[in-house]
Design a protein around this motif. Sequence first.
Motif: not given
Length: 418
Positions: A204-230
């Motif tokens: 909902r924030d005009d500053r978020w550039d979906t075309a540049a960054w994708g969806v916030p906390i998208c599935q791809s980067y969420l999956a990387y959470t496991l790499i960070e903590f495992c």
Amino acid sequence: MQATEDPAATALPTTLPRTLPTTLPTTLRHAELAEQRYPQLAPTYFAAMWDGDPLADAFVADLARVGHGAGMRMLRTACRQGIDAVPDAPASLRALFAQLDATPDWVDLDALDRDTVHLGRYTRQAGIVLGAASLVSGYANSAASRPLEMTGRYIENAGMRTIEVASWLVAANKQGGLGRHEEGFELTVRVRVIHALVRQALLRDDRWDTAAWGVPICQSYLAYTLIEFCLIPLRGMRAIGAPYRPHEQAAYYARWRYIGHLLGIDERLLPTDEAEQEALEGIYLLTRPPVDDYCRELVGAINSEFLVPEIEQLVPPRLHPLAPRVVAALERVFIGDGIADELGVADTRLKHLVRAAGPVIGGLNAALDRVPVTLGPRTRMGERYREAQDLRLRSRYGVQHDLVDASPGGGKPHPARG
């Protein structure tokens, strides 16, 4: 997967845009090379740049109707007592807990606890690795770090944010912590909903550039959470001479697979073992957007406000001037010189000492590990150290809560606080 038949619970305009780009986020790099190296993984990984968490997003959308505070109380009650203890729960919350309560066949919590009962013997080393490896590694991606920038959490108080992350990790990794009504289960579910709250606010924030960054906390980067903590912590522990035994490592990967399931990671992206985590890390590092100034500010904040003071606690006062170099050396060993250069981590010859000392210390610890009678006392000593450190850090940084959704007011507003 539809979370519910209730239209109010699946109203996409409050969570994700109705139409999403069919191309890749413009900040992604080396896509063609990634497709060549990871032909099976790449299509799923790229598509997931546009995916949030349908079940958690639907519940967060319903908070506009039931009220933020009331909805979060419902969530906690459902975690602690079960969804049937929430008679007025919206359909979206029931759908979320239908997934959470359906424990996958591959989960054996008793085996996970049995095989990780002595991980606490390396508590001191694990704390260093959390800050200097796990958290710092996530800052080498400007798109994945953007939610931290836009919510203002880390620069506002690096110590508080680190304690919040540690609160979750300790609860999720403790013996019995992932049981259905236990604290680790609840905190993991709350982390999932916090992600959804941030996702909704940023879309909902005009500053978020979906075309540049994708969806916030998208599935791809969420999956990387496991790499960070495992994957990264296990690698970091070995680097500084605190290696876990093979069965402990296998159980650690299995535990984080289940944590990933509770976090809402798509099963197609949920790694099952070390090899699959390494593949996910590989495509992430190859395609990640470049580091920007905010990434470097994040590293500077955690170093100056948290890691350097913590290293100073471990050495005599006369050695305090060396603390920044020690932190830099550890970070270069953990994340590599290339990423460290991008993040502006100072280079230091101490990194060679850390790299040389790790195998020697590791050999000594591995020899101790082969003497079963030492494991219990060392684990109890590590747990006492962790408890003392937790009290000291909470006092130092004025933190009494666990996660950001329970943090007191003041400072920059955060979506999780309502």
